[in-house]
Design an enzyme around this catalytic site. Structure first.
Site, PDB file in Angstrom:
ATOM      1  N   GLU A 187       0.837  -1.215  -0.066  1.00  0.00           N
ATOM      2  CA  GLU A 187      -0.011  -0.039   0.082  1.00  0.00           C
ATOM      3  C   GLU A 187       0.819   1.237  -0.040  1.00  0.00           C
ATOM      4  O   GLU A 187       0.409   2.241  -0.759  1.00  0.00           O
ATOM      5  CB  GLU A 187      -0.976  -0.013   1.141  1.00  0.00           C
ATOM      6  CG  GLU A 187      -2.029  -0.939   1.173  1.00  0.00           C
ATOM      7  CD  GLU A 187      -3.340  -0.481   0.252  1.00  0.00           C
ATOM      8  OE1 GLU A 187      -3.007   0.620  -0.452  1.00  0.00           O
ATOM      9  OE2 GLU A 187      -4.174  -1.271  -0.018  1.00  0.00           O
ATOM     10  N   ASP A 233      -6.761   8.010  -0.639  1.00  0.00           N
ATOM     11  CA  ASP A 233      -6.021   7.021   0.474  1.00  0.00           C
ATOM     12  C   ASP A 233      -4.855   7.862   1.182  1.00  0.00           C
ATOM     13  O   ASP A 233      -4.140   8.309   0.523  1.00  0.00           O
ATOM     14  CB  ASP A 233      -5.452   5.715  -0.259  1.00  0.00           C
ATOM     15  CG  ASP A 233      -6.728   4.871  -1.102  1.00  0.00           C
ATOM     16  OD1 ASP A 233      -8.073   5.235  -0.557  1.00  0.00           O
ATOM     17  OD2 ASP A 233      -6.432   4.274  -1.915  1.00  0.00           O
TER      18      ASP A 233
END
Length: 143
Positions: free
Chosen positions: A50, A67
């Site tokens: 991520e 995000d």
């Protein structure tokens, strides 16, 4: 324009990028190993894919959401960035996920996995970690 570039460089320069084993130890110390049945190796794998363990990572999505942070927590569901319509289930400002104090991010990640999707809420985990041999993520860490 020059001021904006300088400010962006300062923000990047202040980012905390954890070393894999250092991050694994911190996660373990915060009770993440086995939390909701999720192994430490899964958390380390997830955050490698991520954010590469970067506390200031951001990613803008096609739906207009963003995000944020080391876990890449989404503004549509989990935090408030004052730009995206949000559920704000973690009850935090998204900017809190971009600090070097990762405790807020860890608490929010714990909240995410309490939902029915669990750790599967993260696409990177489904694509890169689920069903894989994750032993390399803790190799050499002495954990």
């Amino acid at each position: 324009m020059r001021t904006l570039v300088v400010l962006l460089l300062v923000a990047v320069a202040n980012a905390r990028v954890y070393e894999r084993c250092e991050w694994a130890r911190l996660l373990r110390n915060q009770g993440m190993d086995g939390y909701r049945g999720i192994s430490l190796a899964n958390w380390v794998c997830l955050t490698e894919w991520e954010s590469h363990y970067n506390t200031r990572a951001t990613n803008h999505n096609t739906d207009g959401s963003t995000d944020y942070g080391i876990f890449q927590i989404n503004s549509r569901w989990w935090c408030n960035d004052s730009q995206t319509p949000t559920s704000n289930a973690c009850n935090i400002r998204c900017s809190e996920l971009l600090t070097d104090d990762v405790i807020v991010a860890i608490k929010c990640a714990k909240r995410v996995v309490r939902d029915p999707n669990g750790i599967g809420a993260w696409v990177a985990w489904r694509q890169h970690c689920q069903g894989q041999d994750l032993s390399s993520y803790l190799a050499g860490c002495g954990l």
